[in-house]
Write a protein that holds these residues in place. Sequence first.
Motif, PDB file in Angstrom:
ATOM      1  N   LEU A  93      29.577  71.101  87.584  1.00 34.05           N
ATOM      2  CA  LEU A  93      28.346  71.102  88.375  1.00 34.05           C
ATOM      3  C   LEU A  93      28.213  72.300  89.307  1.00 34.05           C
ATOM      4  O   LEU A  93      27.156  72.494  89.902  1.00 34.05           O
ATOM      5  CB  LEU A  93      28.276  69.813  89.229  1.00 34.05           C
ATOM      6  N   GLY A  94      29.272  73.069  89.448  1.00 35.33           N
ATOM      7  CA  GLY A  94      29.281  74.132  90.440  1.00 35.33           C
ATOM      8  C   GLY A  94      29.158  75.532  89.868  1.00 35.33           C
ATOM      9  O   GLY A  94      28.627  75.739  88.771  1.00 35.33           O
ATOM     10  N   PRO A  95      29.699  76.500  90.603  1.00 36.65           N
ATOM     11  CA  PRO A  95      29.560  77.919  90.240  1.00 36.65           C
ATOM     12  C   PRO A  95      30.241  78.317  88.932  1.00 36.65           C
ATOM     13  O   PRO A  95      29.938  79.371  88.377  1.00 36.65           O
ATOM     14  CB  PRO A  95      30.202  78.639  91.435  1.00 36.65           C
ATOM     15  N   LYS A  96      31.164  77.478  88.432  1.00 39.99           N
ATOM     16  CA  LYS A  96      31.867  77.824  87.193  1.00 39.99           C
ATOM     17  C   LYS A  96      31.299  77.105  85.970  1.00 39.99           C
ATOM     18  O   LYS A  96      31.927  77.082  84.908  1.00 39.99           O
ATOM     19  CB  LYS A  96      33.365  77.515  87.346  1.00 39.99           C
ATOM     20  N   LEU A  97      30.126  76.533  86.135  1.00 43.46           N
ATOM     21  CA  LEU A  97      29.478  75.838  85.015  1.00 43.46           C
ATOM     22  C   LEU A  97      29.243  76.779  83.838  1.00 43.46           C
ATOM     23  O   LEU A  97      29.327  76.376  82.670  1.00 43.46           O
ATOM     24  CB  LEU A  97      28.150  75.233  85.482  1.00 43.46           C
ATOM     25  N   LEU A  98      28.946  78.053  84.132  1.00 43.13           N
ATOM     26  CA  LEU A  98      28.711  79.025  83.067  1.00 43.13           C
ATOM     27  C   LEU A  98      29.945  79.199  82.172  1.00 43.13           C
ATOM     28  O   LEU A  98      29.819  79.429  80.969  1.00 43.13           O
ATOM     29  CB  LEU A  98      28.303  80.376  83.661  1.00 43.13           C
ATOM     30  N   LEU A 101      29.953  76.246  79.824  1.00 44.48           N
ATOM     31  CA  LEU A 101      28.945  76.435  78.778  1.00 44.48           C
ATOM     32  C   LEU A 101      29.387  77.493  77.769  1.00 44.48           C
ATOM     33  O   LEU A 101      29.114  77.371  76.569  1.00 44.48           O
ATOM     34  CB  LEU A 101      27.611  76.834  79.416  1.00 44.48           C
ATOM     35  N   ALA A 102      30.091  78.508  78.262  1.00 47.34           N
ATOM     36  CA  ALA A 102      30.595  79.561  77.370  1.00 47.34           C
ATOM     37  C   ALA A 102      31.653  78.996  76.415  1.00 47.34           C
ATOM     38  O   ALA A 102      31.688  79.349  75.224  1.00 47.34           O
ATOM     39  CB  ALA A 102      31.171  80.708  78.181  1.00 47.34           C
ATOM     40  N   ILE A 103      32.515  78.113  76.934  1.00 42.22           N
ATOM     41  CA  ILE A 103      33.538  77.483  76.089  1.00 42.22           C
ATOM     42  C   ILE A 103      32.875  76.645  74.999  1.00 42.22           C
ATOM     43  O   ILE A 103      33.247  76.708  73.823  1.00 42.22           O
ATOM     44  CB  ILE A 103      34.480  76.598  76.945  1.00 42.22           C
ATOM     45  N   ILE A 104      31.875  75.849  75.406  1.00 48.44           N
ATOM     46  CA  ILE A 104      31.172  74.993  74.442  1.00 48.44           C
ATOM     47  C   ILE A 104      30.472  75.849  73.380  1.00 48.44           C
ATOM     48  O   ILE A 104      30.576  75.573  72.179  1.00 48.44           O
ATOM     49  CB  ILE A 104      30.138  74.101  75.165  1.00 48.44           C
TER      50      ILE A 104
END
Length: 226
Positions: A93-98, A101-104
Motif C-alpha cells: 500500500l505504500g511507496p514500494k507498491l511499484l 507491481l513490477a514483480i507481478i
Amino acid sequence: MSLTVEQIDQVKTFINKRGFNTIEVEMEALDHMASKIESLLEEKPDMNFDLAITKAHAGLGIFGFATFEEAIFAGCKERSKKIRKAVLRDYLLGPKLLITLAIISTTFLIQKFLLNLPWSEEAMAVFIFSVVLTMIILPSIYFIKTKRKWGKRSFLISNTFAGTSGASLIIFYITRFVLEFGTLSPLLLQITFTFVILMLSLIALINFAIIKDAIAFTEEKYLKYA
C-alpha cells in the motif's frame, strides 16, 4: 565510573557460564550488570570486582538472568512483527507498491512466454517445483555469511531464518497441491506461478529488512561495550 574492557569481559564470562549465550540476552544482562557494578564500586571503590559481580547478580533474585530472558525474547518477536507489518504495508500500500507491481508484471510475462513452449504436464510441474525451491534457497545463500556470524547466537536472526523456511515450505506445498489436484489449465498455471513468485519475493524482501535491522541492533549493542 566506567568499567574497563577486561572487567566487561569478566562480566560477559560470568553471564555466559550461566547458560545465557544469545546476543540479545547477553547484551541486556551486561547492560544491567555493568550499571549495577558501577554503582557498587562508586559506593565502595575498594570492593573486590568478583564480589561486585556476585552482588549485582544477587540483586536479580533467585531466578537470576532468567527473570528478564522471557521478556527479551518476547520483545525481539514483537520487534520482528512490527518490522514485518511495516515492510509488507510499504510493498502493498505504500511507496514500494511499484516494486510489487513490477514483480507481478515480470512474473506474468515470463510465465506467459513459458506457457507457449511445448511443455508436458510433468515438465511443467518439475519446472515450477525447481523455481519454488530456488526461491527458498536463494535468501539463505545471500545471508549465509550473516547466518554463520550471528545465527547461532542471535535469537532474532535465527528466528527470522526459521520463519522464512516455514513460510516458504507452506507455499511449496500449496503449489504441489494445485499441480497434483488442480486442472493444469493455462489460467491456473498463470495464477499459481505468479502467486508463488510474488509471495516468495515478498518473504525474501521482508526478512531482508528484519535481518538488516537485527544486525544493526546487535552491532550497536556490541559497540557500546567494544
